[in-house]
Scaffold this active site. Structure first.
Site, PDB file in Angstrom:
ATOM      1  N   ASP A  16       0.899  -1.179   0.236  1.00 50.52           N
ATOM      2  CA  ASP A  16      -0.030  -0.067  -0.194  1.00 50.52           C
ATOM      3  C   ASP A  16       0.760   1.263   0.096  1.00 50.52           C
ATOM      4  O   ASP A  16       2.189   1.093   0.496  1.00 50.52           O
ATOM      5  CB  ASP A  16      -1.062  -0.092   1.103  1.00 50.52           C
ATOM      6  CG  ASP A  16      -1.814   1.100   1.489  1.00 50.52           C
ATOM      7  OD1 ASP A  16      -2.497   1.514   0.322  1.00 50.52           O
ATOM      8  OD2 ASP A  16      -2.101   1.607   2.402  1.00 50.52           O
ATOM      9  N   ASP A  18      -0.109   5.074   1.054  1.00 46.82           N
ATOM     10  CA  ASP A  18      -0.193   6.129   2.275  1.00 46.82           C
ATOM     11  C   ASP A  18      -0.332   5.350   3.617  1.00 46.82           C
ATOM     12  O   ASP A  18      -0.981   4.421   3.673  1.00 46.82           O
ATOM     13  CB  ASP A  18      -1.490   6.860   2.001  1.00 46.82           C
ATOM     14  CG  ASP A  18      -1.450   7.678   0.571  1.00 46.82           C
ATOM     15  OD1 ASP A  18      -0.369   8.089   0.192  1.00 46.82           O
ATOM     16  OD2 ASP A  18      -2.478   8.065   0.048  1.00 46.82           O
TER      17      ASP A  18
END
Length: 185
Positions: A16, A18
């Site tokens: 991922d 953020d």
């Protein structure tokens, strides 16, 4: 159970963005490169991942585009900045997949496995049974499970998740701690 000693150049790492690679803006989005702040140790970790894994893939939900808060060009600028900065330390990202849909049931929106399936289509040598999903939310972990991957949770934004958890194979404070455990294995 995931044994870090078994990881070699036949494995793929999905990450991922953020809250994993860069600091997450709480209840907001990264709109332009100047707002993109790498976590300490990210360069080192990503360089190690590039050396260890066959593929390094980013999978990120980016609703801000469909909400009209940013454009696809803004998102591309942020991703170009991330890639260019990482490449200075020898870290390479093979591909970035993103889902801008507002629909929680969209097949490409995590936790649905659509972005993993796109990666498999683009890179047929990806074997999900030899893949890791690294994320900071349970939706990332569920995404990994839905695609048949092992999961690594980083506690950067959710330090209070109780373990053991059925979606989480391993947990670390951050990406640097995970990379250090991986290199020590």
């Amino acid at each position: 159970m995931l044994n870090l000693k078994t990881i070699d150049k036949t494995w793929t790492i999905f990450l991922d963005r953020d809250g994993v690679i860069n600091r997450e803006k709480k209840d907001d989005y990264i709109y332009h490169p100047a707002e993109f702040e790498f976590y300490p140790g990210t360069m080192e970790a990503m360089t190690l991942f590039s050396a260890i894994f066959n593929k390094v893939i980013i999978v990120t939900n980016q609703r801000g585009v469909e909400k009209g808060l940013m454009t696809l060009e803004n998102l591309k600028d942020v991703h170009d900045h991330m890639r260019n900065t990482l490449s200075l330390s020898g870290a390479e990202i093979d591909k970035i997949y993103y889902c801008t849909s507002l629909d929680n049931n969209h097949p490409n929106r995590k936790p649905q496995p659509g972005m993993a399936l796109q990666a498999k289509k683009d890179f047929p040598d990806i074997d999900f049974s030899k893949s890791l999903m690294v994320g900071n939310n349970l939706s990332d972990m569920e995404f990994g499970r839905n695609a048949g991957m092992f999961t690594v949770f980083v506690r950067t934004t959710s330090p209070d998740i109780n373990l053991p958890h059925p979606y989480i194979d391993l947990a670390f404070n951050d990406l640097l701690n995970f990379s250090q455990a991986l290199s020590a294995a």
